[in-house]
Design a protein around this motif. Sequence first.
Motif, PDB file in Angstrom:
ATOM      1  N   LYS A 266       0.790  -1.137   0.035  1.00  0.00           N
ATOM      2  CA  LYS A 266       0.008   0.031   0.123  1.00  0.00           C
ATOM      3  C   LYS A 266       0.859   1.264  -0.006  1.00  0.00           C
ATOM      4  O   LYS A 266       1.722   1.379   0.772  1.00  0.00           O
ATOM      5  CB  LYS A 266      -0.970   0.142   1.262  1.00  0.00           C
ATOM      6  N   ASP A 271      -2.626   9.942   3.948  1.00  0.00           N
ATOM      7  CA  ASP A 271      -4.056   9.699   4.203  1.00  0.00           C
ATOM      8  C   ASP A 271      -4.765  10.666   5.127  1.00  0.00           C
ATOM      9  O   ASP A 271      -4.703  10.753   6.101  1.00  0.00           O
ATOM     10  CB  ASP A 271      -3.986   8.286   4.692  1.00  0.00           C
ATOM     11  N   LYS A 278     -10.021  12.796   8.422  1.00  0.00           N
ATOM     12  CA  LYS A 278      -9.863  12.290   9.751  1.00  0.00           C
ATOM     13  C   LYS A 278      -9.493  13.454  10.726  1.00  0.00           C
ATOM     14  O   LYS A 278      -9.318  14.602  10.042  1.00  0.00           O
ATOM     15  CB  LYS A 278      -8.342  11.602   9.660  1.00  0.00           C
ATOM     16  N   ASP A 292       1.669   6.132   5.699  1.00  0.00           N
ATOM     17  CA  ASP A 292       0.659   5.259   5.237  1.00  0.00           C
ATOM     18  C   ASP A 292       0.934   4.569   3.713  1.00  0.00           C
ATOM     19  O   ASP A 292       0.418   3.865   3.142  1.00  0.00           O
ATOM     20  CB  ASP A 292      -0.617   5.885   4.762  1.00  0.00           C
ATOM     21  N   ASP A 351     -12.161   6.881   3.833  1.00  0.00           N
ATOM     22  CA  ASP A 351     -10.909   6.641   4.637  1.00  0.00           C
ATOM     23  C   ASP A 351     -10.452   5.121   4.374  1.00  0.00           C
ATOM     24  O   ASP A 351      -9.436   4.877   4.944  1.00  0.00           O
ATOM     25  CB  ASP A 351     -11.275   7.096   6.171  1.00  0.00           C
ATOM     26  N   GLU A 353      -9.389   3.503   2.084  1.00  0.00           N
ATOM     27  CA  GLU A 353      -8.745   3.679   0.553  1.00  0.00           C
ATOM     28  C   GLU A 353      -7.759   2.794   0.431  1.00  0.00           C
ATOM     29  O   GLU A 353      -7.516   2.438  -0.789  1.00  0.00           O
ATOM     30  CB  GLU A 353      -8.246   5.158   0.564  1.00  0.00           C
ATOM     31  N   LEU A 379      -3.297  -1.008   6.877  1.00  0.00           N
ATOM     32  CA  LEU A 379      -4.582  -0.875   6.540  1.00  0.00           C
ATOM     33  C   LEU A 379      -5.660  -0.545   7.617  1.00  0.00           C
ATOM     34  O   LEU A 379      -6.446   0.112   7.045  1.00  0.00           O
ATOM     35  CB  LEU A 379      -4.994  -2.469   5.907  1.00  0.00           C
ATOM     36  N   GLY A 381      -6.611   0.987  11.622  1.00  0.00           N
ATOM     37  CA  GLY A 381      -6.626   1.138  13.086  1.00  0.00           C
ATOM     38  C   GLY A 381      -7.191  -0.156  13.831  1.00  0.00           C
ATOM     39  O   GLY A 381      -6.569  -0.338  15.095  1.00  0.00           O
ATOM     40  N   VAL A 439     -16.485  -1.104   3.502  1.00  0.00           N
ATOM     41  CA  VAL A 439     -16.307  -0.930   4.854  1.00  0.00           C
ATOM     42  C   VAL A 439     -17.379  -1.705   5.528  1.00  0.00           C
ATOM     43  O   VAL A 439     -18.479  -1.961   5.100  1.00  0.00           O
ATOM     44  CB  VAL A 439     -16.425   0.357   5.552  1.00  0.00           C
TER      45      VAL A 439
HETATM   46  N1  BES Z   1      -4.385   4.396   7.026  1.00  0.00           N
HETATM   47  C1  BES Z   1      -5.408   3.992   7.602  1.00  0.00           C
HETATM   48  C2  BES Z   1      -5.175   2.853   8.756  1.00  0.00           C
HETATM   49  C3  BES Z   1      -4.166   3.538  10.106  1.00  0.00           C
HETATM   50  C4  BES Z   1      -4.716   3.728  11.077  1.00  0.00           C
HETATM   51  C5  BES Z   1      -2.988   3.328   9.567  1.00  0.00           C
HETATM   52  C6  BES Z   1      -3.865   4.141  12.050  1.00  0.00           C
HETATM   53  C7  BES Z   1      -2.056   3.589  10.862  1.00  0.00           C
HETATM   54  C8  BES Z   1      -2.552   4.050  11.927  1.00  0.00           C
HETATM   55  C9  BES Z   1      -6.626   3.540   6.987  1.00  0.00           C
HETATM   56  O1  BES Z   1      -6.563   3.830   5.450  1.00  0.00           O
HETATM   57  C10 BES Z   1      -7.783   3.716   7.384  1.00  0.00           C
HETATM   58  O2  BES Z   1      -8.066   4.841   7.613  1.00  0.00           O
HETATM   59  N2  BES Z   1      -8.565   2.897   7.869  1.00  0.00           N
HETATM   60  C11 BES Z   1      -9.792   3.065   8.712  1.00  0.00           C
HETATM   61  C12 BES Z   1     -10.691   2.013   8.096  1.00  0.00           C
HETATM   62  C13 BES Z   1     -12.164   2.309   8.357  1.00  0.00           C
HETATM   63  C14 BES Z   1     -12.752   3.585   7.861  1.00  0.00           C
HETATM   64  C15 BES Z   1     -12.744   0.904   7.825  1.00  0.00           C
HETATM   65  C16 BES Z   1      -9.542   2.976  10.098  1.00  0.00           C
HETATM   66  O3  BES Z   1      -8.840   1.983  10.470  1.00  0.00           O
HETATM   67  O4  BES Z   1     -10.257   3.601  10.912  1.00  0.00           O
END
Ligand code: BES
Length: 505
Positions: A266, A271, A278, A292, A351, A353, A379, A381, A439
Amino acid sequence: MEIDVVEGRIEERKDEAIVVNLFEGVKKPGGATGSVDKALGNLISETIAMGDFKGKFKEVLLLRTHKIPSPRVLVVGLGEKTTFNLDRIREVSGKAAKHLRDLGLKSFSTIIHGAGIANIPVREAAEAVVEGTLLATYRFEGYKTDKGDDEKKKLDKMTIVEYDKKKIGVIQEAVRTATIVAESTFLARDLVNKPSNDKTPEKLAKLAEKVAEDCGLSCTILSEVDMEKLGMGALLGVAKGSSSPPRLIVLEHKGEGGKPIIIVGKGITFDSGGINLKPSQGLFPLLRMKDDMGGAATVIATLQAVAKLKLRRRVIGIAPCAENMPSGEAQKPGDVVRCYSGKTVEVANTDAEGRLILADAISYATKYGPEAIIDVATLTGACVIALGRKISGLMSNDDRLAQKLEESSKVVGENIWRLPLLEEYGEQLKSDVADIKNVGSRFGGAITGAIFLKNFVGNTPWAHLDIAGTVWTDGEKDSLNKEYVPKGATGVGVRLLTHLIRNWD
Ligand code: BES
Ligand code: ZN
Ligand code: ZN
């Protein structure tokens, strides 16, 4: 840092410092440490007898002396014999090197910790000493115009001293291998540590081309126009909000040919969340979202290692890169995109993505008829909540592949833990308007993320590594805080995947 291997006895070596070791509880050291002790007139064993040094894991004892050619002797604690392993060698080597560096030294000599003991072969022990030393003393050459005094401290040379002539060749080979692996890990760390304005998808692609040229990989970059022709609507959709256009990086190590192992990473160079923006604060601050693209960094760096090590396997690295930004042109929650595979996806949350760009990259990978696909991604959190910041998530449709990764993980000291791909969770991804949505609910989010990706792998053996928690360390107790992983980008995945590919059959 230059690394030399010489035949000889460490107590006769003349350098700024020599490094030896001690297991916890040993009162009368043997081996190389014993020889140094003797040459020092029992100074080490007397210090132990006085209770001033116990040999606890990572404990250090620095002695100054006139009795041997080197003026400093650093004894490093190996901890208990029963828990000793390769990762402890990396940690103590890292600890010793940083200790001497911080004293302002430029050069030191060391024995190979753990060689011959606890059934650790000399090659593996030597690799661990070199990896631990190099990885620990890594620093990001940042953007400061004036470096502080501490940042100027740098070791120039390490000499490995071995008295057994027969082992010299193996050790030299180990030094060469471990240096390549460590330097490739530096490449991944450098890329992740860079600010987003200096690693747009275009810049990353340029850099990948340069890496390819330097180490003999072939490199193809797909532009927006190429993606449009191919119908990569998911990747293009994510990039729409940004004025930096997307790129898909393909690196190939031809090896001896045959079915390739493909790694996909990725590459979201920033992001913001997109229209599902966010918050600036929160569990993960927005400024961290430059990391990211950690998966893409792992892919580029691993391909570099594979090429420099001249491995036999054919390996392909694919890194879809885009910036996820909100704007008047950005994709919106509820939009539907058509993927390269032909599947339609409802973008329920902009988000989520990473899985969108990976969907197109993974389908693209399947066209090569690979032996296996392994994707690496920051991917979710949810994975960080599930496993914390010291363990990457592993999800796979193939037990053998998962087992291989677990075995490599133990050797390289990068923790991974497999999570189940419970079929029923896939129902959360049903959409009213498209084939699938991006999601599910927040519960079990690491797993639904992986199940989304599984829709694009077909029958290929596939594994997904979620490195959202492990890509970065702030040095706190709940994050990766090993001696050989300085604060910032960890470079996680490079040593794991390189080991996996080195030991594939
Ligand atoms: N890049 C984030 C995941 C992430 C979160 C990486 C914290 C490093 C630290 C990913 O693109 C994301 O935002 N995921 C969302 C998914 C949700 C919207 C289903 C998440 O984890 O909140
Ligand atoms: Zn996101
Ligand atoms: Zn993301």
